[in-house]
Design a protein around this motif. Structure first.
Motif, PDB file in Angstrom:
ATOM      1  N   VAL A 160       0.832  -1.199   0.000  1.00  0.00           N
ATOM      2  CA  VAL A 160       0.000   0.000   0.000  1.00  0.00           C
ATOM      3  C   VAL A 160       0.871   1.254   0.000  1.00  0.00           C
ATOM      4  N   ASN A 161       0.538   2.172  -0.904  1.00  0.00           N
ATOM      5  CA  ASN A 161       1.170   3.487  -0.898  1.00  0.00           C
ATOM      6  C   ASN A 161       0.401   4.370   0.086  1.00  0.00           C
ATOM      7  N   PRO A 162       1.025   4.854   1.161  1.00  0.00           N
ATOM      8  CA  PRO A 162       0.297   5.600   2.198  1.00  0.00           C
ATOM      9  C   PRO A 162      -0.470   6.809   1.657  1.00  0.00           C
ATOM     10  N   ASP A 163       0.178   7.598   0.802  1.00  0.00           N
ATOM     11  CA  ASP A 163      -0.496   8.796   0.271  1.00  0.00           C
ATOM     12  C   ASP A 163      -1.695   8.414  -0.589  1.00  0.00           C
ATOM     13  N   LEU A 164      -1.525   7.382  -1.434  1.00  0.00           N
ATOM     14  CA  LEU A 164      -2.630   6.947  -2.289  1.00  0.00           C
ATOM     15  C   LEU A 164      -3.786   6.427  -1.445  1.00  0.00           C
ATOM     16  N   LEU A 165      -3.470   5.662  -0.399  1.00  0.00           N
ATOM     17  CA  LEU A 165      -4.525   5.124   0.469  1.00  0.00           C
ATOM     18  C   LEU A 165      -5.294   6.261   1.133  1.00  0.00           C
ATOM     19  N   ARG A 166      -4.588   7.264   1.649  1.00  0.00           N
ATOM     20  CA  ARG A 166      -5.273   8.396   2.295  1.00  0.00           C
ATOM     21  C   ARG A 166      -6.198   9.120   1.327  1.00  0.00           C
ATOM     22  N   VAL A 167      -5.721   9.337   0.088  1.00  0.00           N
ATOM     23  CA  VAL A 167      -6.535  10.047  -0.910  1.00  0.00           C
ATOM     24  C   VAL A 167      -7.777   9.239  -1.269  1.00  0.00           C
ATOM     25  N   ARG A 168      -7.606   7.920  -1.500  1.00  0.00           N
ATOM     26  CA  ARG A 168      -8.744   7.083  -1.886  1.00  0.00           C
ATOM     27  C   ARG A 168      -9.783   7.013  -0.759  1.00  0.00           C
ATOM     28  N   VAL A 169      -9.296   6.863   0.479  1.00  0.00           N
ATOM     29  CA  VAL A 169     -10.208   6.799   1.623  1.00  0.00           C
ATOM     30  C   VAL A 169     -10.964   8.114   1.777  1.00  0.00           C
ATOM     31  N   MET A 170     -10.239   9.227   1.679  1.00  0.00           N
ATOM     32  CA  MET A 170     -10.872  10.531   1.820  1.00  0.00           C
ATOM     33  C   MET A 170     -11.929  10.754   0.740  1.00  0.00           C
ATOM     34  N   ALA A 171     -11.618  10.330  -0.489  1.00  0.00           N
ATOM     35  CA  ALA A 171     -12.558  10.519  -1.601  1.00  0.00           C
ATOM     36  C   ALA A 171     -13.840   9.730  -1.376  1.00  0.00           C
TER      37      ALA A 171
END
Length: 517
Positions: A118-129
């Motif tokens: 998991v890419n941390p930044d990508l995970l945060r963006v996807r979750v937030m979206a």
């Protein structure tokens, strides 16, 4: 309307349920998200379903696919089939990287897909979206519920003024009211610049009765969408049936209970507003989908052009440099050429299926000698077969079909590539050309594992997943067989499958004979 969960300030953090059978994967996600969200975890599919069903339910689920006993796909299907959990967005988090796995998860209702590690930044963006989308959905439900009363206009149509005044007094505090004492006046209001959101219509009126008024209202562009409730002393079943057949939404008989009137108005306004909201959302999604499809089509087309250059270069190296190549170098080049050819076929199928679905596939149907098309395809495909033999059964007949030679060649190419993919090495793939009544028939038979009966009906679906329990393997058909079916039907032909597990598969392409026309 479904009751919304209310949060106090100390409980305003979104709740995320992480589902993974490996503790280290759960800890990785918790470390990434715990500063902003309330995280809970489940280490099995069954536990996840139980936790998702309990109150307070999670706002989002991060779900692994590969788990023992119950995999992520089964968990996802269970969640989406339960009214309590079906609206919870699910993001699949998995080590699987095949586009087919992604497509399968999304088709089951997953909101998004993230691959491991998991890419941390990508995970945060996807979750937030996804959480933001969920918040907007909930706000929209509340706003629609408030708006349907505050901003709605009711048109009361009755030739008796006392009846109108009675309804105005009862409903005026909740809705904006317009009134008409005849069908003609009602039509003028409907066709005016500000049509009502709902109509209460009397049936017994002089000159133009309620049935005729309803018929004319439903013929107008604005009126066809407006719910109409009959409010009348007439209680005959035949009159009710006629009203419903003309487009009435409901029927209330006089003397009526005003609370019943209010309840029916709210119900039909709710349905009408939701329908409008869904249509707007649908139109927006269609525009986005069209933009996406155009972008994907452009990218795939450019990829195909580049790939064709790669294929041509590899083929040229093999032809010109083969004597000077070592055995290992030659094998590596042949593997690269084989993979690039298969990838080119996949990309071509993607473009072709897109055109066939849109009805934009150019076809130049003509009288074609099928044996020539078959031999040309086999010559091109031969390098991909490796130790597999492609055997064309000789025929003394000259069989011609009405078809597009290029499209037919691509159908045969896809069938052969499919046979090569699932055939053991070494083995024989047999192509047979014959007549069958008014059809020219091309059979492509392999000696592979065969296709289980349960999966034969969906073998031509896009990205159909096929499981061989005996071999403990899963495969996807991709788009090749989807293209074959659609392209055959576009040429007024069809395609059939005959297979038994453990005895190979035979795909039969039927095209109209020239003599049969």
């Amino acid at each position: 309307m479904r009751k919304q969960q209310v949060r106090t300030p100390q409980h305003d953090r979104a709740r995320i349920l992480v589902v993974d059978d490996k503790a280290e994967n759960i800890h990785t996600i918790i470390n990434i998200l715990q500063d902003r969200y309330a995280i809970t975890a489940a280490t099995s599919g069954e536990q996840a379903i139980q936790m998702a069903s309990r109150s307070p339910r999670p706002d989002l689920i991060l779900l692994d696919i590969r788990m023992p006993d119950m995999d992520g796909y089964e968990v996802l299907q269970t969640l989406k089939s339960d009214p309590l959990t079906r609206d919870i967005p699910v993001i699949l988090v998995t080590a699987l990287t095949d586009a087919v796995d992604e497509a399968h998860g999304l088709s089951l209702g997953a909101a998004d897909y993230i691959t491991k590690p998991v890419n941390p930044d990508l995970l945060r963006v996807r979750v937030m979206a996804q959480l933001e989308l969920q918040r907007h959905r909930r706000v929209s439900e509340v706003l629609i519920g408030e708006q349907e009363q505050k901003d709605s206009t009711i048109l009361i149509v009755d030739d008796v003024s006392d009846n109108i005044h009675e309804l105005v007094n009862a409903l005026g505090g909740e809705f904006r009211i317009k009134a008409a004492t005849s069908g003609k006046d009602a039509l003028a209001i409907v066709e005016g610049g500000n049509p009502p959101d709902l109509i209460l219509l009397d049936l017994l009126m002089p000159e133009m009765d309620g049935h005729e008024t309803l018929r004319r209202i439903k013929m107008t562009k604005a009126g066809e969408r407006i719910p109409v409730i009959f409010v009348t002393v007439v209680d005959k079943t035949v009159d009710k049936i006629r009203g419903f057949s003309l487009g009435a939404a409901d029927y209330v008989t006089k003397p009526y209970d005003i609370d019943e009137i209010r309840a029916r108005i709210r119900t039909h306004l709710r349905i009408s507003h939701l329908q409008c909201a869904y249509e707007k959302a649908y139109n927006s999604l269609r525009e986005l989908e069209e933009m996406r499809d155009n972008l994907v089509h452009m990218i795939v087309h450019d990829m195909r052009s580049l790939l064709m250059a790669i294929c041509a270069s590899l083929e040229m190296v093999l032809l010109e440099q083969e004597p000077s190549l070592s055995t290992n170098q030659e094998q590596m080049l042949k593997t690269a050429f084989s993979a690039s050819q298969e990838l080119k076929t996949m990309i071509t199928s993607l473009l072709d299926v897109s055109r066939l679905e849109a009805g934009n596939m150019p076809l130049a149907c003509q009288s074609c000698k099928l044996e020539e098309i078959i031999r040309e395809v086999v010559t091109k495909i031969a390098p991909l077969a490796r130790k597999r033999t492609i055997d064309i059964v000789p025929t003394s007949e000259k069989i011609e079909a009405r078809c597009d030679p290029d499209v037919t060649g691509r159908i045969i190419t896809n069938l052969l590539i499919n046979a090569i993919k699932f055939s053991p090495n070494p083995s024989t793939i047999t192509i047979t050309l014959s007549r069958e009544r008014e059809w020219a028939r091309i059979d492509v038979a392999d000696q592979g594992p065969g296709i289980p009966l349960d999966f034969q009906k969906k073998i031509f679906d896009k990205f159909a997943r096929i499981e061989w329990q005996a071999q403990e393997k899963k495969f996807s058909t991709g788009l090749g067989l989807t293209f074959c079916k659609m392209a055959a039907e576009a040429q007024k032909g069809y395609i059939r499958l005959k297979s038994r597990e453990g005895e190979g598969a035979t795909f039969s392409l039927y095209l109209p004979l020239v003599e049969a026309e």
